[in-house]
Structure formats: structure tokens, C-alpha cells
Design an enzyme around this catalytic site. Structure first.
Site, PDB file in Angstrom:
ATOM      1  N   ASP A 329       0.839  -1.197   0.000  1.00  0.00           N
ATOM      2  CA  ASP A 329       0.000   0.000   0.000  1.00  0.00           C
ATOM      3  C   ASP A 329       0.879   1.254   0.000  1.00  0.00           C
ATOM      4  O   ASP A 329       1.967   1.262   0.560  1.00  0.00           O
ATOM      5  CB  ASP A 329      -0.891  -0.026   1.247  1.00  0.00           C
ATOM      6  CG  ASP A 329      -1.856   1.130   1.301  1.00  0.00           C
ATOM      7  OD1 ASP A 329      -2.742   1.198   0.440  1.00  0.00           O
ATOM      8  OD2 ASP A 329      -1.726   1.962   2.230  1.00  0.00           O
ATOM      9  N   GLU A 358       1.551  -0.230  -5.004  1.00  0.00           N
ATOM     10  CA  GLU A 358       0.524   0.758  -5.357  1.00  0.00           C
ATOM     11  C   GLU A 358       1.177   2.126  -5.523  1.00  0.00           C
ATOM     12  O   GLU A 358       1.470   2.808  -4.552  1.00  0.00           O
ATOM     13  CB  GLU A 358      -0.552   0.830  -4.270  1.00  0.00           C
ATOM     14  CG  GLU A 358      -1.656   1.831  -4.617  1.00  0.00           C
ATOM     15  CD  GLU A 358      -2.417   2.351  -3.403  1.00  0.00           C
ATOM     16  OE1 GLU A 358      -3.605   2.683  -3.544  1.00  0.00           O
ATOM     17  OE2 GLU A 358      -1.811   2.440  -2.301  1.00  0.00           O
TER      18      GLU A 358
END
Length: 614
Positions: A329, A358
Site C-alpha cells: 500500500d 501501489e
């Protein structure tokens, strides 16, 4: 009186001594494994007045390299060499300080040797993204627990709803039949926030699966069942931040553990500062060292002990749960040199593991900066095997919504894929139509079923590794609101009292049944297609609302024709001779209808058609 004062003084001294005596409350990692490639192991030991302790081991095979504290005496970082141990071993660590000592047992377990151990994921897979709290409630007894703040309330779109890992385990047959081979789970670790805890991104204990999801045992049970059905798990990890109720926040290991002296300072989100050769230091700090939101303290990966802790924590979960991969993330928000070392350590330990980052930018130059093997101007190689393909996601939606023109329509998709030269390995990108942080693809496409089917066909046949957000297979939407709680709505049939049930196909609309049937056929066809798994991609610039591309190996080929026009048309095949010259038949992958590859090919309107060439 004098005697009384002496007694009181001695009592106070004894009480102070008792309060300052050594004690151990936790050791992390809680255990480790024998036979790891990396022989060094750093333990974070937390308790009371541990600074200055001398550490020794009961086993001669365990070498204590050293022990040190930062600026909090309640923590001790113990460096061990465990390379001499190649099988299970339990030993004792003794912590001595002056005339006092305390002991703790520690275990090195035998490593997992199962067939599915860290199998990775690739273009052969289809990934299914799940928000566990919103998928299936398999155990209602853990919906609300006294030791965790937030209780279940399905009437609150932003609250916990009770989905758990047991529910996901019960759904594995459905997912296998759908054509899913990997499951990406939003964060599973404990999130003890009083509100909005369901999404999982404010972790309060990095070694503990949230008990409302079933705890660590539920994860192991899910992994065993899933791997037995040929389905691997991808875990969400967040090296950038923790939750404000993480146990560290009550007693930080050091003052520099959290950026900005534990005070909320919002990030600028100006991710370009990392690549920008003209960026100011102030802008870099404002992006990298600031917080997302007040409930997510930003971790300072410049602290070596914290960097080691985070890397070891991820190694622990991969080994513990036999993970196929990690989804990182907020990749660029952490220190980039830490990110490089994170990837190096994980992949050195698990060469078959895949890691997808990400980097939420629609600029291929920004996204590709991180991929392993990229020759960047600044010499940096982030070592990330895979990235989320946000540029393709935006281009796919725009290409289907925008009118055909010189620079709009299908040309937008074509030009984005033409930018693949920026990636060392575009076939390792994870291609998405949506995810848990944006409007659902069906909503983005104006709730047009034909456009949804085109989008799904492109995602399943273009280069890369396709990801499907739960519910897309029944055209779930969030029409009229982009609230995350609605985007992550409950999966129909995941709760016993649901009137609509995808698993039993009860109460589904014609649209939902049709989309489910289409998606299942598409995904299961993809499982069998070697050109899609292993082939190259060759595309032809769009003309008159038609985009044609091929996936091909040395002796097999698949032709995809995207026709945005409402009406069927006859496609002149002479333009594609360089690919189809060795083939004479195109067979529709689903209807099995065959057409000769001579003259024109009749293609239906407003549809992406897949033809296997023979």
C-alpha cells in the site's frame, strides 16, 4: 519515631525497586524459523527497564551478536545469528542487569515445505480483490468483541459488518468455479479504531489478525483450504504507516519512530517529487514524511531498527501463511531506499514471491520508476516486480466513454499500451478496472452492460495480470455516491438474512445473472489460453471505432476485436497479414462459430470479441 521513619524509607525503596525491575511483555517477531537464507535476526523486546541488559542464550547454536536500546529504556533490540540452526529449536534468552535477571523462551520453527509454498502470481492468474469485512460472515460470534472498540452495525455504511475469513473459506468453491486463482485481501491485522476500522488500513498490532476476522488460526485454515484448491493468497501490507491505536503509540521505542514528532502533518501527495530532478528538499519532506490522515501515524523508515522490524514482519507473514505475494500500500510514501531494501530482502528469502506496489499515478513514467530493472536517470532501482497499472485503468474507461476522435476514444487505450516501452516488464503489471478506493467500473462506465463486458474482455486479454474487485462479476455499482462505504458494499448472500444471494442465485436480476455468466465464461476460458498467459502482444492503431490486437506465441494466436460501434461490421483482414498469414480460421472463443480468415471478418456491434486462430 526514628524506627518508623527508617521502615517507611525502606518500604519506599523497595516499591521503587519493584517498579523499576526488569520485565518482558512481548518479543517480536513472536517466533522465527530455522534454515532461513538470512542468518541474522533482530528481536524487539518490550517490557520495563530493559536498557543495559546483557543477553545470553541457553543454546550454543544461537549467537547473541549484541543488544542495544534507543532512547526508551523499555525496549531492547537483540541481534542474533541463527544460521547454525537447521531444524526446530526452543531456547531460552536470559536478560541480566546488575543483580536481577529475567528469562524468556523463544522458538525457531521448522520451515514450511508444502507444494504451494510462496508460489507467486503471474499473468497466468486472475486476482480477486476482497474487503473481508464486506464479503461473507461465516462466524457471527466474532462480529463484536469486548476487547476491540468498534462493534458490528450493518446499518452504518462506514461501520463493521461482520464479514470474516471463515466466510471467505466457505466461498472458495464459488471463487474457483468463477475462475479465480489468487485472492488479494485488504489488510487483515488488528485494527482497533473506534470507527472506520473495517477497511483495515490503521493497524494496531502487526503480528495479529483481527479477532473479528477470526484471528491467526482462521488465516491458516483459509490458506490450507485455498491452496488445496489451487488458490493462493496475496496479503496487503502497509510499511508507510500504522493506526493511531497501535500499542507503540503508548510507549514509542524512540522519539524519531513516528515522523513529525507524532504530530499530524498532512502529506502533499505530490509523488512527482521523488522523480523530479528539480524538486526542493522541502517538497520532498512534505510528501514523504507527512501523514495521510490523523488516525494513521507516519512511520520513519530512516530508523534502522524500524526498517528491520517492518521487513522481518513481512517475511514472517509470508512464511507463516505461505503467501503467494504482497500488495504494498502507498508505495512511494515510504522512504524509497527502505523500499528497495524491503524488496531485496523479501525476494532473497522467497525468490518465487511476487510483490505488487501501489503507485497511484496515471503517468507511466512515474509508475515505471519503481519496477525492478528500470534504468532511471538517478540510478535508482526500486526492485518492485509488479505495479498496479493505474494508467491503463484510466485509459480503458476514457477510451470507452469518450467519442472517437484523433486523440480521444480507443486511441487513448492504444497510446497507453504504446507506453509500455517505459516498463522493464509490462507483462508483470496488475491490470485493473477498479479497486476498493474508486468508483466501481460498472458505475464509471455509466452502468452500461455492454461497455462493462468490453472492459472485462480487455482486462482479461491484454498484457499483465488481471485483478477483479469482488462483486464486479454481478455488476455491483455505487451509482449516485462515491462514498467508500458504498463502494465496498456487502456481497449479496454473504449474510444469512440477505434476500439476494449470489451463491444460490436467489433474487438476482437479469443483469446480475447475465454478467455473472459472462464473467465466469471469460475467466475460465482465460485459464486455458496459452497465448494470453505467455504470449506477446501486437496491436494495431484504432480506426473508425475498432481496435484490434493479438496475443500470440510461436504457434498459437488469439485475436481480440473491440468494436465500439453500435452496429456489426465487416472487418477487412488484409491489414493484419503479418500476424494471421499462417492461420486460416478464426473461431469465436465462446460461441465456437468459425469464420475463414480470407476477405472480411464479421464482428458484432458494441462488443469485444475473442477469436482463437487455427
Amino acid at each position: 519515631m526514628k524506627t518508623l521513619l527508617i521502615l517507611l524509607f525502606l518500604t519506599c525503596c523497595l516499591q521503587v525497586g519493584a517498579l523499576s525491575a526488569q520485565s518482558i511483555e512481548r518479543i517480536e517477531p513472536p517466533f522465527w524459523w530455522a534454515g532461513m537464507n538470512e542468518h541474522s535476526l533482530q528481536l524487539m523486546v518490550h517490557g520495563n527497564e530493559l536498557a543495559g541488559s546483557e543477553v545470553s542464550s541457553s543454546s550454543t547454536d544461537i549467537k547473541v551478536i549484541g543488544a542495544h536500546s534507543l532512547d526508551n529504556p523499555n525496549y531492547l533490540f537483540v541481534d542474533l545469528d541463527v544460521g547454525a540452526v537447521d531444524s526446530q529449536l526452543t531456547f531460552t534468552l536470559n536478560f541480566s542487569k546488575g543483580d536481577t535477571s529475567v528469562a524468556a523462551s523463544y522458538e525457531l520453527k521448522a520451515r514450511n515445505t508444502g507444494e504451494n509454498k510462496q508460489a507467486g502470481f503471474s499473468s497466468k492468474d486472475v486476482i480477486y480483490l476482497v474487503t473481508p469485512d464486506r464479503f461473507v460472515n461465516g462466524d457471527t460470534s466474532n462480529d463484536s468483541l469486548s476487547h476491540l472498540s468498534e462493534i458490528a452495525n450493518r446499518d452504518n455504511k462506514d461501520g463493521r459488518h461482520g464479514g470474516d475469513l471463515q466466510g471467505l473459506e466457505h466461498s472458495l468453491t464459488y471463487l474457483r468455479n468463477l475462475g479465480i486463482t489468487k485472492i488479494w485481501l485488504n489488510p487483515l491485522q488488528e485494527n482497533n479504531e473506534p470507527a472506520y476500522s473495517y477497511h483495515g488500513y490503521s493497524i494496531s498490532d502487526l503480528y495479529r489478525i483481527d479477532d473479528r476476522l477470526g484471528g491467526n488460526k482462521a488465516l491458516l485454515s483459509l490458506v490450507e483450504k485455498a491452496n488445496g484448491m489451487g488458490i493462493g493468497l496475496i496479503m496487503d501490507t502497509i510499511p508507510n504507516h500504522i493506526g493511531v491505536n497501535h500499542w507503540w503509540m503508548d510507549d514509542l521505542p524512540s522519539k524519531s519512530w513516528i515522523n513529525n514528532d507524532t504530530k499530524f502533518t498532512p502529506t502533499s501527495h505530490r509523488r512527482e517529487t521523488i522523480q523530479d530532478p528539480h524538486a526542493s528538499d522541502a517538497d520532498k519532506v512534505e510528501f514523504n514524511d507527512a501523514w495521510f490522515v490523523p488516525t494513521m501515524p507516519d512511520l520513519n523508515q530512516h530508523v534502522p531498527e524500524l526498517a528491520t522490524y517492518l521487513i522481518q514482519n513481512n517475511i514472517w507473514w509470508v512464511e507463516y501463511a505461505s503467501l503467494s505475494g504482497l500488495r504494498v500500500d502507498t508505495l512511494p510514501y515510504a522512504d524509497k531506499h527502505f523500499t528497495k531494501e524491503f524488496n531485496r530482502r523479501l525476494l532473497a528469502e522467497f525468490p518465487s514471491l511476487n510483490i505488487v506496489g501501489e503507485e497511484w499515478s496515471t503517468n507511466p513514467a512515474i509508475v515505471s520508476y519503481w519496477q525492478s530493472g528500470k534504468r532511471n536517470q538517478d540510478g535508482f532501482d526500486g526492485g518492485v516486480p509488479s505495479l498496479m497499472d493505474f494508467p491503463l485503468q484510466e485509459a480503458l474507461v476514457n477510451s470507452l466513454l469518450n467519442e472517437e476522435g484523433w486523440s480521444s476514444g480507443l486511441i487513448e487505450l492504444y497510446e497507453t499500451i504504446a507506453n509500455d516501452f517505459q516498463y522493464p516488464d509490462s507483462n508483470s503489471l496488475v491490470v485493473i478496472g477498479d479497486n476498493h478506493d474508486m468508483s466501481r467500473i460498472f458505475t464509471q462506465l455509466g452502468e452500461d452492460q455492454a461497455l462493462l463486458e468490453i472492459a472485462l474482455t480487455v482486462l482479461m486479454t491484454t498484457r499483465g495480470i488481471p485483478q477483479l474487485f469482488y462483486g464486479t462479476e454481478i455488476a455491483m455499482s455505487n451509482k449516485g455516491s462515491d462514498a467508500h462505504g458504498l463502494i465496498r458494499s456487502d456481497f449479496p448472500g454473504g449474510w444469512a438474512d440477505d434476500g439476494k444471494n449470489v451463491f444460490t442465485k436467489t433474487g438476482l436480476s437479469a443483469l446480475e445473472i447475465s454478467t455473472l455468466r459472462f464473467t465466469r465464461s471469460l475467466l475460465n476460458w482465460r485459464k486455458t489460453s496459452d497465448p494470453v498467459h505467455n504470449g506477446k502482444l501486437k496491436h494495431f492503431s484504432p480506426k473508425k471505432g475498432v481496435y484490434v490486437y493479438f496475443r500470440y506465441t510461436e504457434n498459437k494466436a488469439v485475436m481480440v476485436v473491440v468494436n465500439k460501434n453500435e452496429e456489426p461490421l465487416s472487418l477487412d483482414l488484409s491489414r493484419f497479414t503479418e500476424v494471421i498469414a499462417n492461420y486460416n480460421v478464426a473461431k469465436d472463443a465462446f460461441s465456437q462459430v468459425e469464420q475463414r480468415l480470407s476477405g472480411d471478418l464479421t464482428v458484432p456491434g458494441k462488443k469485444a470479441s475473442i477469436y482463437e486462430l487455427h
